[in-house]
Every structure is written in C-alpha cells, then in structure tokens.
Design a protein around this motif. Structure first.
Motif, PDB file in Angstrom:
ATOM      1  N   LYS A 119     -52.309 -12.962 -10.103  1.00  0.00           N
ATOM      2  CA  LYS A 119     -52.045 -11.973  -9.059  1.00  0.00           C
ATOM      3  C   LYS A 119     -52.442 -10.565  -9.492  1.00  0.00           C
ATOM      4  O   LYS A 119     -52.886  -9.755  -8.668  1.00  0.00           O
ATOM      5  CB  LYS A 119     -50.577 -12.006  -8.656  1.00  0.00           C
ATOM      6  CG  LYS A 119     -50.300 -11.172  -7.397  1.00  0.00           C
ATOM      7  CD  LYS A 119     -48.907 -11.412  -6.859  1.00  0.00           C
ATOM      8  CE  LYS A 119     -48.683 -10.616  -5.576  1.00  0.00           C
ATOM      9  NZ  LYS A 119     -47.346 -10.857  -4.993  1.00  0.00           N
ATOM     10  N   ALA A 164     -49.362 -17.548 -12.786  1.00  0.00           N
ATOM     11  CA  ALA A 164     -49.307 -16.888 -11.472  1.00  0.00           C
ATOM     12  C   ALA A 164     -49.352 -15.375 -11.633  1.00  0.00           C
ATOM     13  O   ALA A 164     -50.037 -14.676 -10.877  1.00  0.00           O
ATOM     14  CB  ALA A 164     -48.038 -17.313 -10.733  1.00  0.00           C
ATOM     15  N   ALA A 188     -48.398 -22.552  -4.181  1.00  0.00           N
ATOM     16  CA  ALA A 188     -49.266 -23.412  -4.991  1.00  0.00           C
ATOM     17  C   ALA A 188     -49.440 -24.772  -4.322  1.00  0.00           C
ATOM     18  O   ALA A 188     -48.506 -25.333  -3.741  1.00  0.00           O
ATOM     19  CB  ALA A 188     -48.687 -23.588  -6.389  1.00  0.00           C
ATOM     20  N   VAL A 227     -47.302 -16.673  -5.329  1.00  0.00           N
ATOM     21  CA  VAL A 227     -48.372 -17.537  -5.840  1.00  0.00           C
ATOM     22  C   VAL A 227     -47.797 -18.900  -6.220  1.00  0.00           C
ATOM     23  O   VAL A 227     -48.387 -19.953  -5.926  1.00  0.00           O
ATOM     24  CB  VAL A 227     -49.080 -16.887  -7.039  1.00  0.00           C
ATOM     25  CG1 VAL A 227     -50.141 -17.828  -7.616  1.00  0.00           C
ATOM     26  CG2 VAL A 227     -49.721 -15.566  -6.628  1.00  0.00           C
ATOM     27  N   ILE A 228     -46.633 -18.892  -6.865  1.00  0.00           N
ATOM     28  CA  ILE A 228     -45.959 -20.149  -7.220  1.00  0.00           C
ATOM     29  C   ILE A 228     -45.540 -20.897  -5.952  1.00  0.00           C
ATOM     30  O   ILE A 228     -45.767 -22.104  -5.809  1.00  0.00           O
ATOM     31  CB  ILE A 228     -44.721 -19.885  -8.095  1.00  0.00           C
ATOM     32  CG1 ILE A 228     -45.140 -19.342  -9.469  1.00  0.00           C
ATOM     33  CG2 ILE A 228     -43.882 -21.149  -8.261  1.00  0.00           C
ATOM     34  CD1 ILE A 228     -45.802 -20.368 -10.360  1.00  0.00           C
ATOM     35  N   LEU A 269     -53.589 -21.112  -6.382  1.00  0.00           N
ATOM     36  CA  LEU A 269     -53.190 -21.909  -7.546  1.00  0.00           C
ATOM     37  C   LEU A 269     -53.022 -23.371  -7.143  1.00  0.00           C
ATOM     38  O   LEU A 269     -52.359 -23.688  -6.158  1.00  0.00           O
ATOM     39  CB  LEU A 269     -51.883 -21.372  -8.130  1.00  0.00           C
ATOM     40  CG  LEU A 269     -51.253 -22.169  -9.283  1.00  0.00           C
ATOM     41  CD1 LEU A 269     -52.174 -22.190 -10.497  1.00  0.00           C
ATOM     42  CD2 LEU A 269     -49.897 -21.579  -9.649  1.00  0.00           C
ATOM     43  N   THR A 282     -54.944 -15.711  -5.858  1.00  0.00           N
ATOM     44  CA  THR A 282     -53.691 -16.265  -5.338  1.00  0.00           C
ATOM     45  C   THR A 282     -53.739 -17.769  -5.120  1.00  0.00           C
ATOM     46  O   THR A 282     -52.727 -18.375  -4.780  1.00  0.00           O
ATOM     47  CB  THR A 282     -53.334 -15.605  -3.989  1.00  0.00           C
ATOM     48  OG1 THR A 282     -54.415 -15.815  -3.068  1.00  0.00           O
ATOM     49  CG2 THR A 282     -53.092 -14.109  -4.145  1.00  0.00           C
ATOM     50  N   ALA A 325     -44.836 -12.450  -8.869  1.00  0.00           N
ATOM     51  CA  ALA A 325     -45.893 -13.289  -8.282  1.00  0.00           C
ATOM     52  C   ALA A 325     -45.309 -14.614  -7.807  1.00  0.00           C
ATOM     53  O   ALA A 325     -45.989 -15.647  -7.837  1.00  0.00           O
ATOM     54  CB  ALA A 325     -47.002 -13.530  -9.299  1.00  0.00           C
ATOM     55  N   SER A 377     -43.024 -15.310 -13.459  1.00  0.00           N
ATOM     56  CA  SER A 377     -44.113 -14.853 -12.590  1.00  0.00           C
ATOM     57  C   SER A 377     -44.030 -13.351 -12.350  1.00  0.00           C
ATOM     58  O   SER A 377     -45.017 -12.730 -11.947  1.00  0.00           O
ATOM     59  CB  SER A 377     -44.063 -15.584 -11.247  1.00  0.00           C
ATOM     60  OG  SER A 377     -42.955 -15.171 -10.469  1.00  0.00           O
TER      61      SER A 377
END
Length: 262
Positions: free
Chosen positions: A44, A40, A78, A74-75, A51, A49, A71, A68
C-alpha cells in the motif's frame, strides 16, 4: 481542444490509473499471518492493492491486521484461492521470485527491469509477481509457469531478505516505473504500440497440447519422459510467442493430429 482529443486524453489518464490496479502480488502457501500484514503494508505504501493468497496455511487474522499498519483494506480485499493457476488466470506477464540457482536456467530480471516490464504490460493487461513460501520459496514446477525469474542482487555474504522486505523492494521499483510512465508523452503509452501476448492459461493449454502430440508421435516415451517438456517450456518462454503466433503453433499441432489419423 476538440472532443476527440479530450476523449483520447481521458483514455490515456485512465490507462495510467489502472496500471497499478492490474498488478497482482501473489503469496504462495504463506505460513505466518504477520507476513501477510507486513506485505499489505509494503504494497500500500507504493500504491499496490491487489493481493492474492494461494492456499495459505493460516487465514488472515488480527495479527495480520495489526502488522498491516493501516493497510487492513488490502488484507480484507485479498483474493484467496486454492491453486497458483487460479491466481494467475488472465495474466499476460508472470514473474516469479527465486533466490536459488536452478538446474534449468530461465530468463532472469532484476527488480528495476521487473518494475519496468510490469508497468508496461499492466497498462493493458493483468500481471503477477509471485512470492514463494517463507522457508523454501517456489517449486520448480511453479517457477516454470513464469515468464521470468526475479533475482534480487543482495550482498553475497549476507543476502537474508524476509518476505515483506522482498515485496517492499519490488513494489518500490514498480512505483518508480509507474511515476516515470506518467511523465511520458501520450503517444508512448498508447496501447496501439503494444504486442498482444496470450494469458498464462492459454500457454498452459498449449503445453498440454504439445505434450499430448509428442506422446502420440512417440517423440516422448511415457515411461522415460526425461526433461523434454521442461526444456521446451524454457524455449517457448524465451521466445514468448504473441497471441497470433501461439494460434499458429496450436494450428500446427492440430494439423499433425489430423494427418496422423489419416
């Protein structure tokens, strides 16, 4: 400047803006949450972004969030799915990473060409880059769902790249291709110049249809199917039929089925 020109300019800017949003980074059966977080972060930093996690062996946790390094969004956003087919749904271009030589060779790209192809296609359709399991990568069956295999030309004497490193390298090439595309004249980014290719699920339906017809005709023997379908997949992957061409092929198969039933 006329209203039409303003609308066209706004359209081009919007197309450029969605390029990176249309690019999916897909991790298959990841076994370490730290790799999710590091991936992630790698994404980023390069503006990616989107994922996808396919059947992760562990769920994202606080360790993933910690690694991360900012980030976490992003996680948190996901998309977690059970199968690779779900993650690839709607994608026009699929590139799978492979560090091992395979019995059946496949069209290959290096990271720079991968970035350029992804950005070009992502201007109008979703694309996916698929990363395999930490220890064994992607299976042959999974790689056969890809249009290209991505090979990173590392030092032959020491080619050890962890998952996040590989994602970072590929994400960087995507970023550079994206920046280059932003500098191109508007005419070069117009979707009118792009051929229309079928999404991956349409190709899968074609392969299923083709295999069914070849079984019914006796060309493939169920007891001894051999490598026929694998080799045909490679053939059509190299040819990469456009949507209209695929419709013609499906029509031919349907016509053969009707003729056989007369």
């Amino acid at each position: 400047m006329t209203n039409a020109v303003l609308r066209y300019s706004a359209l081009i800017l919007n197309l450029k803006a969605v390029m990176l949003e249309n690019i999916r980074i897909i991790l298959v059966e990841t076994s370490h949450t730290g790799n999710m977080g590091s991936t992630a972060r790698a994404m980023k930093t390069m503006g990616l972004t989107n994922l996808y996690l396919v059947n992760p062996l562990v769920q994202p946790d606080s360790h993933a969030i910690a690694l991360s390094a900012g980030a976490s969004d992003v996680i948190g956003n996901a998309t977690i799915v059970n199968t690779l087919d779900e993650a690839l749904a709607g994608c026009e271009l699929v590139i799978g990473t492979s560090a091992r030589s395979r019995t059946l060779s496949w069209p290959m790209v290096e990271p720079r060409e991968c970035g350029e192809r992804c950005v070009k296609t992502a201007s109008h359709s979703p694309v996916a880059i698929v990363f395999g399991r930490e220890r064994v990568g992607l299976t042959n069956e999974e790689l056969q769902k890809c249009n290209y295999h991505l090979y990173i030309p590392t030092n032959p004497e020491y080619g050890s790249l962890n998952l996040a490193m590989a994602v970072q390298l590929v994400s960087y090439e995507i970023r550079m291709a994206h920046l280059a595309a932003q500098e191109q004249p508007e005419e070069a980014t117009s979707p009118e110049h792009e051929a229309e290719y079928p999404p991956v699920e349409d190709m899968e339906r074609f392969y299923q249809h083709l295999e069914q017809v070849l079984h019914e005709s006796g060309f493939i023997r169920k007891a001894h199917p051999g490598q026929i379908m694998n080799k045909l997949r490679r053939l059509y992957t190299r040819a990469r039929p456009e949507t209209q061409e695929l419709n013609i092929l499906r029509g031919i198969l349907t016509s053969m089925e009707r003729w056989d039933k007369k």
